[in-house]
Scaffold this active site. Structure first.
Site, mmCIF file in Angstrom:
data_model
loop_
_atom_site.group_PDB
_atom_site.id
_atom_site.type_symbol
_atom_site.label_atom_id
_atom_site.label_comp_id
_atom_site.label_asym_id
_atom_site.label_seq_id
_atom_site.Cartn_x
_atom_site.Cartn_y
_atom_site.Cartn_z
ATOM 1 N N LYS A 78 0.856 -1.210 0.000
ATOM 2 C CA LYS A 78 0.000 0.000 0.000
ATOM 3 C C LYS A 78 0.881 1.245 0.000
ATOM 4 O O LYS A 78 0.632 2.196 -0.737
ATOM 5 C CB LYS A 78 -0.874 -0.007 1.243
ATOM 6 C CG LYS A 78 -1.481 1.341 1.597
ATOM 7 C CD LYS A 78 -2.362 1.311 2.829
ATOM 8 C CE LYS A 78 -1.638 1.526 4.110
ATOM 9 N NZ LYS A 78 -1.314 2.915 4.447
ATOM 10 N N ASN A 79 1.952 1.237 0.803
ATOM 11 C CA ASN A 79 2.751 2.450 0.965
ATOM 12 C C ASN A 79 3.765 2.662 -0.147
ATOM 13 O O ASN A 79 4.491 3.649 -0.146
ATOM 14 C CB ASN A 79 3.424 2.468 2.344
ATOM 15 C CG ASN A 79 2.376 2.690 3.434
ATOM 16 O OD1 ASN A 79 1.224 3.025 3.137
ATOM 17 N ND2 ASN A 79 2.759 2.487 4.671
ATOM 18 N N CYS A 88 -4.943 12.423 12.551
ATOM 19 C CA CYS A 88 -5.699 11.171 12.480
ATOM 20 C C CYS A 88 -5.539 10.514 13.853
ATOM 21 O O CYS A 88 -4.958 11.097 14.756
ATOM 22 C CB CYS A 88 -5.160 10.280 11.367
ATOM 23 S SG CYS A 88 -3.534 9.689 11.741
ATOM 24 N N ARG A 125 0.164 14.609 12.855
ATOM 25 C CA ARG A 125 0.636 14.352 11.481
ATOM 26 C C ARG A 125 0.932 15.656 10.721
ATOM 27 O O ARG A 125 0.319 15.965 9.707
ATOM 28 C CB ARG A 125 -0.371 13.502 10.703
ATOM 29 C CG ARG A 125 -0.847 12.246 11.399
ATOM 30 C CD ARG A 125 0.167 11.146 11.540
ATOM 31 N NE ARG A 125 0.673 10.588 10.315
ATOM 32 C CZ ARG A 125 0.134 9.540 9.690
ATOM 33 N NH1 ARG A 125 -0.970 9.019 10.145
ATOM 34 N NH2 ARG A 125 0.675 9.061 8.599
ATOM 35 N N ASP A 155 4.812 0.701 12.285
ATOM 36 C CA ASP A 155 3.581 0.068 11.804
ATOM 37 C C ASP A 155 3.451 -1.378 12.266
ATOM 38 O O ASP A 155 2.431 -2.009 12.009
ATOM 39 C CB ASP A 155 3.518 0.103 10.265
ATOM 40 C CG ASP A 155 3.356 1.514 9.756
ATOM 41 O OD1 ASP A 155 3.536 1.733 8.552
ATOM 42 O OD2 ASP A 155 3.073 2.403 10.574
ATOM 43 N N ARG A 198 -8.592 -0.344 4.933
ATOM 44 C CA ARG A 198 -7.751 0.703 4.327
ATOM 45 C C ARG A 198 -6.406 0.125 3.896
ATOM 46 O O ARG A 198 -5.770 0.610 2.980
ATOM 47 C CB ARG A 198 -7.497 1.831 5.335
ATOM 48 C CG ARG A 198 -8.723 2.627 5.670
ATOM 49 C CD ARG A 198 -8.350 3.855 6.447
ATOM 50 N NE ARG A 198 -7.262 4.581 5.772
ATOM 51 C CZ ARG A 198 -6.664 5.639 6.302
ATOM 52 N NH1 ARG A 198 -7.015 6.070 7.490
ATOM 53 N NH2 ARG A 198 -5.701 6.260 5.646
HETATM 54 C C1 EPZ Z 1 4.441 6.942 6.430
HETATM 55 O O1 EPZ Z 1 3.637 7.986 6.950
HETATM 56 C C2 EPZ Z 1 3.518 5.738 6.313
HETATM 57 N N1 EPZ Z 1 2.428 6.063 5.374
HETATM 58 C C3 EPZ Z 1 2.965 5.386 7.690
HETATM 59 O O2 EPZ Z 1 2.195 4.204 7.546
HETATM 60 C C4 EPZ Z 1 4.130 5.091 8.622
HETATM 61 O O3 EPZ Z 1 3.631 4.835 9.914
HETATM 62 C C5 EPZ Z 1 5.067 6.315 8.660
HETATM 63 O O4 EPZ Z 1 5.505 6.621 7.324
HETATM 64 C C6 EPZ Z 1 6.304 6.078 9.518
HETATM 65 O O5 EPZ Z 1 6.998 4.963 9.024
HETATM 66 C C7 EPZ Z 1 2.685 6.045 4.052
HETATM 67 O O6 EPZ Z 1 3.788 5.748 3.617
HETATM 68 C C8 EPZ Z 1 1.525 6.367 3.154
HETATM 69 P P1 EPZ Z 1 6.386 10.354 8.510
HETATM 70 P P2 EPZ Z 1 4.210 9.493 6.970
HETATM 71 O O7 EPZ Z 1 6.289 11.607 7.720
HETATM 72 O O8 EPZ Z 1 5.122 9.700 5.824
HETATM 73 C C9 EPZ Z 1 6.595 13.624 11.941
HETATM 74 C C10 EPZ Z 1 0.306 2.857 7.745
HETATM 75 O O9 EPZ Z 1 -0.129 2.289 8.744
HETATM 76 N N2 EPZ Z 1 6.546 14.600 10.828
HETATM 77 O O10 EPZ Z 1 7.544 9.430 8.251
HETATM 78 O O11 EPZ Z 1 3.045 10.397 7.128
HETATM 79 C C11 EPZ Z 1 5.296 12.816 12.038
HETATM 80 O O12 EPZ Z 1 4.346 13.519 12.800
HETATM 81 C C12 EPZ Z 1 0.794 4.284 7.837
HETATM 82 O O13 EPZ Z 1 0.441 2.315 6.607
HETATM 83 C C13 EPZ Z 1 6.684 15.959 11.113
HETATM 84 O O14 EPZ Z 1 6.813 16.358 12.273
HETATM 85 O O15 EPZ Z 1 5.052 9.499 8.304
HETATM 86 C C14 EPZ Z 1 5.754 11.550 12.700
HETATM 87 O O16 EPZ Z 1 5.835 11.768 14.099
HETATM 88 C C15 EPZ Z 1 0.480 4.885 9.201
HETATM 89 N N3 EPZ Z 1 6.633 16.853 10.095
HETATM 90 C C16 EPZ Z 1 7.171 11.346 12.144
HETATM 91 O O17 EPZ Z 1 7.591 12.628 11.658
HETATM 92 C C17 EPZ Z 1 6.500 16.461 8.784
HETATM 93 O O18 EPZ Z 1 6.494 17.325 7.889
HETATM 94 C C18 EPZ Z 1 7.254 10.352 10.985
HETATM 95 O O19 EPZ Z 1 6.261 10.714 10.053
HETATM 96 C C19 EPZ Z 1 6.375 15.081 8.509
HETATM 97 C C20 EPZ Z 1 6.414 14.172 9.550
#
Ligand code: EPZ
Length: 422
Positions: free
Chosen positions: A24-25, A118, A123, A306, A398
């Site tokens: 999915k990702n 969410c 996020r 995850d 999802r």
């Molecule tokens: C990706 O989300 C995945 N989704 C998530 O999977 C996964 O949990 C996550 O990476 C971490 O591995 C997809 O790939 C579609 P991040 P993403 O940006 O990119 C903070 C699932 O279950 N952050 O790596 O949104 C954020 O709040 C989903 O399949 C900022 O502060 O995650 C988090 O604490 C859930 N500012 C951390 O970084 C930003 O601009 C990591 O988030 C971006 C992120």
């Protein structure tokens, strides 16, 4: 159907073969990448999960010509009728933020609704926007929308303050059009990043370093199409590996790629499960008693956030005490309350949960919240004595393709109950 529920009669040993679906990702960023070109793009082995349907729908709304036939998804963003991703879609799936990079890169303008928070946290997307500004874009927020525009993006040497998966992807897709060279530092290293880089290379973009923390990109004015097959879903893989371990079963996950989840395999072995693999998939055999172990989530190749909820479920039945620490998201323990209702002995202290293993879990009526917490409750139901009912399983849909079918095929007594909305 939003009101569907899942019913499980637990304590059945699982044995047999489960086919692993496309990731999915990887699918979500690759669908967004079809916006980068006017040429046709083909995506194979897409998982049929809700988030992929939502992303395909958003592309359609933007004017991308899409069609789906015999397992191949074709998209062609020849000309868009709209460069705005409406709130109604974004609120359903935060990955819509992945539209910003391609729209900004190719058209010099993008307007995407700010993704709401969410269940697992606020996020924010500040790091995405910082990367766009470093590439020369003007970004501002108004009425809950992010607006980004740039006459021409210019290559830059940019450092991410912290690791972000979709932030890395968004910056790569915008940099594909930036004049000259871009260096992105402190990048995410998930296998999905390399999947996006492979597509960009097919489109004619020079990309290297993907999979490491520093990625180099040379932009172009125009990009070609791509034809890619989704990599296997490493989180679906991890989830079913835990299903095999927690039911002391024997499962073969066909198509799983062991190199994508090294930390998960290591931790499974520490809990006593027997793991073996080759190029065709991964085999797990559960062993009694489950051994306790400590886990801290981390960016890839560390232990994936995850998979945190699924391991809390497994360790709930270990012979001893384990500590699991969540370092990526601020609120990813929704499964703890529900597991406690099944008899697990869990204590949250800050960003850690201490797990004192118990002899057994007992089935209960449970509420799903976020995607991976819901999966951890299905795993608990498989291991528990008695009947477990899980409500609001649209969360599961999802990210897991046909989960009840796949589990029933290996001996689980699991039914999906369609609610008539009464
Ligand atoms: C990706 O989300 C995945 N989704 C998530 O999977 C996964 O949990 C996550 O990476 C971490 O591995 C997809 O790939 C579609 P991040 P993403 O940006 O990119 C903070 C699932 O279950 N952050 O790596 O949104 C954020 O709040 C989903 O399949 C900022 O502060 O995650 C988090 O604490 C859930 N500012 C951390 O970084 C930003 O601009 C990591 O988030 C971006 C992120």
């Amino acid at each position: 159907m939003a009101l569907d529920r899942i019913r499980i009669e637990g304590s059945k040993r699982l044995s047999g073969e489960i086919p692993i679906s496309g990731a999915k990702n990887a699918a979500l960023p690759l669908l967004a990448a079809t916006l980068l070109t006017a040429k046709p793009c083909r995506l194979r082995n897409l998982p049929s999960v809700k988030d992929v349907d939502t992303m395909a729908e958003v592309l359609r709304v933007l004017g991308v010509r899409v069609n789906f036939g015999d397992g191949v998804f074709e998209a062609q963003a020849a000309s868009l009728t709209n460069d705005e991703a409406p709130y109604d879609y974004v609120r359903k799936m935060r990955a819509s933020v992945l539209l910003l990079g391609p729209l900004l890169g190719r058209f010099g303008h993008a307007r995407v609704s700010m993704p709401g928070g969410c269940a697992i946290g606020v996020r924010p997307i500040n790091l995405h926007l910082k990367a766009f500004e470093a590439l020369g874009a003007e970004v501002h927020l108004a009425e809950g929308y992010v607006e980004a525009k740039a006459k021409r993006l210019r290559g830059v040497d940019f450092l991410f303050d912290s690791v972000t998966v979709t932030g890395t992807v968004n910056a790569m897709m915008a940099a594909a059009f930036a004049e000259g060279k871009t260096t992105l530092r402190n990048c995410a290293r998930e296998p999905e990043i390399a999947a996006v880089a492979d597509a960009l290379r097919q489109m004619g973009v020079r990309v290297n370093g993907d999979g490491s923390e520093t990625i180099h990109i040379e932009g172009r004015k125009e990009l070609g199409g791509f034809d890619v097959t989704m990599i296997p879903d490493r989180i679906e893989t991890g989830t079913y590996l835990v299903a095999g371990a927690i039911t002391y079963g024997d499962l073969f996950l066909r198509g799983a790629r062991a190199s994508d989840l090294p930390a998960v395999l290591d931790k499974l072995r520490e809990t006593g499960a027997e793991i073996s693999y080759d190029s065709s998939g991964i085999r797990v055999r559960g062993r009694k008693p489950i051994q306790p172990t400590d886990i801290a989530t981390a960016p890839h190749p560390g232990f994936p956030t995850d998979m945190q909820a699924q391991f809390v479920t497994l360790l709930s039945l270990a012979k001893g005490v384990s500590v699991v620490t969540e370092t990526i998201f601020e609120n990813r323990f929704m499964h703890v309350a529900e597991l406690t209702r099944m008899g697990a002995n869990l204590k949250i202290q800050g960003s850690s949960v201490t797990i004192a293993g118990v002899e057994k879990l007992t089935g209960a009526s449970l509420m799903a919240t976020d995607l991976r917490a819901s999966a951890s409750l299905v795993l608990a139901g498989l291991a528990a004595e008695g009947t477990t009912e899980l409500l609001r399983i649209y969360h599961l849909d999802r990210g897991y393709e046909n989960m009840d079918h796949k589990l029933r095929a290996v001996g689980a007594n699991i039914q999906r109950v369609h609610e008539t909305g009464k």
